[in-house]
Every structure is written in structure tokens, then in C-alpha cells.
Design an enzyme around this catalytic site. Structure first.
Site, PDB file in Angstrom:
ATOM      1  N   HIS A 152       0.830  -1.207   0.000  1.00 37.91           N
ATOM      2  CA  HIS A 152       0.000   0.000   0.000  1.00 37.91           C
ATOM      3  C   HIS A 152       0.859   1.251   0.000  1.00 37.91           C
ATOM      4  O   HIS A 152       2.083   1.202   0.111  1.00 37.91           O
ATOM      5  CB  HIS A 152      -0.962  -0.005   1.187  1.00 37.91           C
ATOM      6  CG  HIS A 152      -0.292   0.003   2.535  1.00 37.91           C
ATOM      7  ND1 HIS A 152       0.451   1.056   3.001  1.00 37.91           N
ATOM      8  CD2 HIS A 152      -0.271  -0.928   3.523  1.00 37.91           C
ATOM      9  CE1 HIS A 152       0.890   0.792   4.215  1.00 37.91           C
ATOM     10  NE2 HIS A 152       0.481  -0.422   4.551  1.00 37.91           N
ATOM     11  N   CYS A 160       3.627  -4.867   6.585  1.00 34.46           N
ATOM     12  CA  CYS A 160       3.283  -4.727   5.168  1.00 34.46           C
ATOM     13  C   CYS A 160       4.502  -4.340   4.346  1.00 34.46           C
ATOM     14  O   CYS A 160       5.584  -4.119   4.869  1.00 34.46           O
ATOM     15  CB  CYS A 160       2.210  -3.656   4.998  1.00 34.46           C
ATOM     16  SG  CYS A 160       0.717  -3.969   5.943  1.00 34.46           S
TER      17      CYS A 160
END
Length: 427
Positions: A152, A160
Site C-alpha cells: 500500500h 506490510c
């Protein structure tokens, strides 16, 4: 004596820091973007695709290398072989090298993951997001847990692979166009590092080495064929490009592997590749004799790139690469350093450790934002998007216009498609 046990103990004793950010390697002005979900790829990339004979909507594959801090997009050329079309510096990844094992360990996933249109989140609080699909069948079979693990934007996350908004805008567009071209699944390959002989030798004492040898088999298949390998799971392990004998089929991921074999032409190519690798590996072992690679902590990685935060908003926190902050040490130096750190950590009261590991108010806010990217659970309504065959079709695949609170990995379904070895052969 190898230092695996010392390194493993240190990994357990060390509190891992969180998901971070990286450097801008895409150059679009976000203020000029009217519709981020449908933003076309820059003309410079389109021109490069034309030069490499890549159809606009041909399939893609994503490769991640943690240690180097790189995310690559590979795209199919007209001959069905893949070539790299874009490379981005990862703004942030949390933890250290090694796979994600459990919820809250702040590790970013490693392995092979299938991404579908349902994994695209156009309404992410982190500008745009693509769910990695963790946990996959291998992860589940081995008791690994975790959720909300994304690629993202915003250069800030936990567990992430966080990019800048400019970068994720392009990565999202690559995936969107490939799905529109008929690709049903995009393969994500997440590795600890480029799995060369020298890198494998340098990390030979890491407690994750056996896992890395297994995923390296898939890495090798791609290096030989330049096509994403067919990935299956049996006996709780990955297997690649296996041709099933007779009417055999893969069952549950923990079940015994069915009778299978590697197609002869591919097996021959892999054997040749392996011989070259073994020679290079032995040279690397000799080169690193008596040496140990010290992998830096996330805090040490952050310190190297601290200056990059100047002039940025507080959420921007690039972590840097392990190669920049790590170092090669003698075995004696490494052992002494690990023992000192372990000794220093042992006397600390439990509440002190917990306090140091507690998330900052900023991290808590990030965690709340991550909930917006959560994938629907078993009770969530199924996606209505339909996907055409990945081969030989140009049917448009609708991209979700609304974000149903969360986008998580949908169940993996078996689909009939042309076996890999028939693509790889010249039939």
C-alpha cells in the site's frame, strides 16, 4: 561451529519494530490525478512496454526482495516470457528477514501468493492497497496467522510492504490493466533477498535457511523459464511445476504429495542451472569462511535513512535496506556481540520489555487505519466480479468500485488451464 542457535535466540529475545517507508522512485504529481483507480500508466512506461514487445494488457508478476528493499513488476512479452518492466524502492517493511509466522510479530510475508481483482482496494486509507493474500495454503497448513498484510501507499504500515503514494499508483495500474486483459491471478513472489549463490552462502547460518531453500526452488524455476511457476502445496511444503501422474491430484495442503514429476525438458534445464549454482556457492562459502553477516534491526535500518524524513509529514518513516545497515563480521565478533546483547536483555523485568515493545500512539493510529483494508471473512458477501480465462481472452474484468470495508484473500479455487510445461516447451 555454526551460529544458528545463537542467532535464533537473539531473534526471539529482540523486540521487532514496525512497518515503515521508502524512497520515491515514481515521479507523477499526485495533485494532477483526477481518478486514482483509473489513472493510466505514465507514457515512459508505455513506451518501454512497446520497446520490449509487451502487449498493454498482458499478464504481470510481482517480485519483492526484502534485503535489497526492491519491488519489481514483471510483464509478459508477446512470446509469453516475462521481463522486468518497473522497479521500485520499498519505502518500508517491518521486522527482519524471515517469513511471517503469527499475528503481531510485525514480519512481512515471504512466499508465493495469488492476487485476484478482489485483492485490489481502491478505497484504502493508505491511498491504494493490494492485499498480499496472506495466509496462503502453505501458511495455513503450517499454522501461520496474520491479517491486513498489504502492498500500500502512505509509506507507513505494520507487517506490510509500504510504498509511496506515487509508487503504489503505478503498481495498482499494472495490476488493473492485467486483470482487464483477462489475467485471473497475479503471482506475488516475496523473497528475503535475491537468491543467488553468494547471498545464500552469506545467510547460511540464519534460522530460516531451510525455509529459504524451499522457496528458492520456485525462484530457480522462474530464473530458468522466465514464467511464473505453477505452485502447489502438499506435505506442508511448496512444490513447483509438477506434472501429476495418471489421475492424481493435489489434496489438502497437509496431505501426502501425489505421484508427480518435473517435465523432462524443465528438469534438464534445472539440472544445468543447479550445477552452475553449486560451483558459485562453493566459491562463496570459501569467500565467507570465518565470516558472519550481521542483519541489522529495523531501528538500525531507520537510523541510516533518518535524514530522508526531513520536510516530510510525521507518518513518513523510511526504514532503509538491510544491505545499507548490515555488516560482515568475524564469527568471534558476532558471537561476542550476540552474547552481550542476550545477557543485557535477560535481567530486564518483563514489564520493561513489554513497555519497550508497546506501540506508540502513532502506531496505534496506523493500526486503526489498517482495519479499513481488512479482507472480508467467511461471513462477508462474496465478490460479484467475474474473471475470464488467463489465456487467450481479452474480456474486461470489472474492478471493484466500492470497498466492502475489507479486501482479504478469497478462497483458492482450482481452475483448469494449460499446464506450465506446455507453455515452456516449444509445442
Amino acid at each position: 561451529m555454526r551460529l544458528k542457535h545463537i542467532a535464533l535466540a537473539f531473534l526471539v529475545a529482540t523486540a521487532l519494530t514496525g512497518c515503515n517507508d521508502t524512497l520515491d522512485s515514481a515521479s507523477i504529481d499526485l495533485k494532477s490525478v483526477k481518478n486514482k483507480v483509473e489513472q493510466p500508466l505514465p507514457s515512459r512506461i508505455v513506451a518501454e512496454m512497446q520497446k520490449k514487445n509487451m502487449p498493454r494488457n498482458s499478464p504481470i508478476m510481482i517480485r519483492i526482495f526484502k534485503e535489497e528493499g526492491v519491488l519489481e513488476v514483471w510483464k509478459a512479452k508477446a512470446d509469453n516470457r516475462f521481463d522486468v518492466i518497473a522497479s521500485y524502492q520499498i519505502c518500508a517493511w517491518s521486522g527482519k528477514l524471515g517469513p511471517k509466522v503469527k499475528e503481531g510479530d510485525r514480519q512481512a510475508p515471504e512466499g508465493f501468493y495469488n492476487l485476484t481483482p478482489a485483492h485490489l482496494n481502491p478505497n484504502s486509507k493508505y491511498y491504494l492497497a493490494i492485499n498480499t493474500g496472506f495466509p496462503n495454503r502453505y501458511d495455513q497448513a503450517n499454522g501461520r496467522s496474520g491479517s491486513n498484510l498489504m502492498i500500500h501507499g502512505a509509506c507507513s504500515s505494520s507487517g506490510c510492504y509500504s510504498m509511496t503514494d506515487e509508487q503504489v499508483l503505478e503498481i495498482y495500474a499494472f495490476a488493473r490493466d492485467a486483470f482487464k486483459g483477462g489475467q485471473t491471478t497475479v503471482q506475488l513472489q516475496a523473497f528475503p533477498f535475491r537468491m543467488t549463490a553468494e547471498n545464500m552462502a552469506r545467510h547460511r547460518d540464519n534460522p530460516n535457511y531451510d525455509f529459504w531453500k524451499m522457496v528458492k526452488a520456485g525462484y530457480d524455476h522462474f530464473e530458468v523459464t522466465k514464467r511464473p511457476p505453477e505452485v502447489a502445496v502438499c506435505e506442508k511444503k511448496y512444490v513447483f511445476n509438477q506434472q501429476l501422474d495418471g489421475d492424481g491430484k493435489f489434496g489438502p495442503a497437509a496431505a501426502a504429495c501425489p505421484p508427480m514429476s518435473t517435465p523432462p525438458a524443465l528438469a534438464s534445464a534445472l539440472t544445468s542451472y543447479g550445477k552452475t549454482y553449486e560451483v558459485a556457492y562453493q566459491k562463496a562459502i570459501d569467500k565467507f569462511e570465518g565470516k558472519v553477516w550481521y542483519e541489522p534491526t529495523e531501528a538500525e535500518r531507520k537510523a541510516v535513512v533518518a535524514a530522508k524524513r526531513k520536510g516530510r509529514e510525521l507518518a513518513y518513516a523510511p526504514t532503509g535496506t538491510s544491505l545499507e545497515a548490515g555488516k560482515l563480521m568475524s564469527e568471534a565478533e558476532f558471537k561476542e556481540m550476540m552474547e552481550k546483547r542476550m545477557a543485557a536483555a535477560q535481567p530486564k523485568p518483563t514489564n520493561t520489555v513489554l513497555a519497550s515493545a508497546a506501540p506508540s500512539p502513532r502506531a496505534a493510529t496506523a493500526a486503526e487505519r489498517m482495519k479499513q483494508d481488512r479482507v472480508p471473512g467467511d461471513n462477508a458477501p462474496a465478490s460479484t466480479a467475474t474473471v475470464a480465462s488467463a489465456q487467450g481472452t481479452t474480456t474486461t474484468v470489472p474492478i471493484p468500485a466500492q470497498n466492502p470495508l475489507a479486501y482479504a484473500a478469497p478462497p483458492i479455487t482450482e481452475e483448469k488451464k494449460k499446464p506450465f510445461w506446455k507453455f515452456w516447451s516449444k509445442e
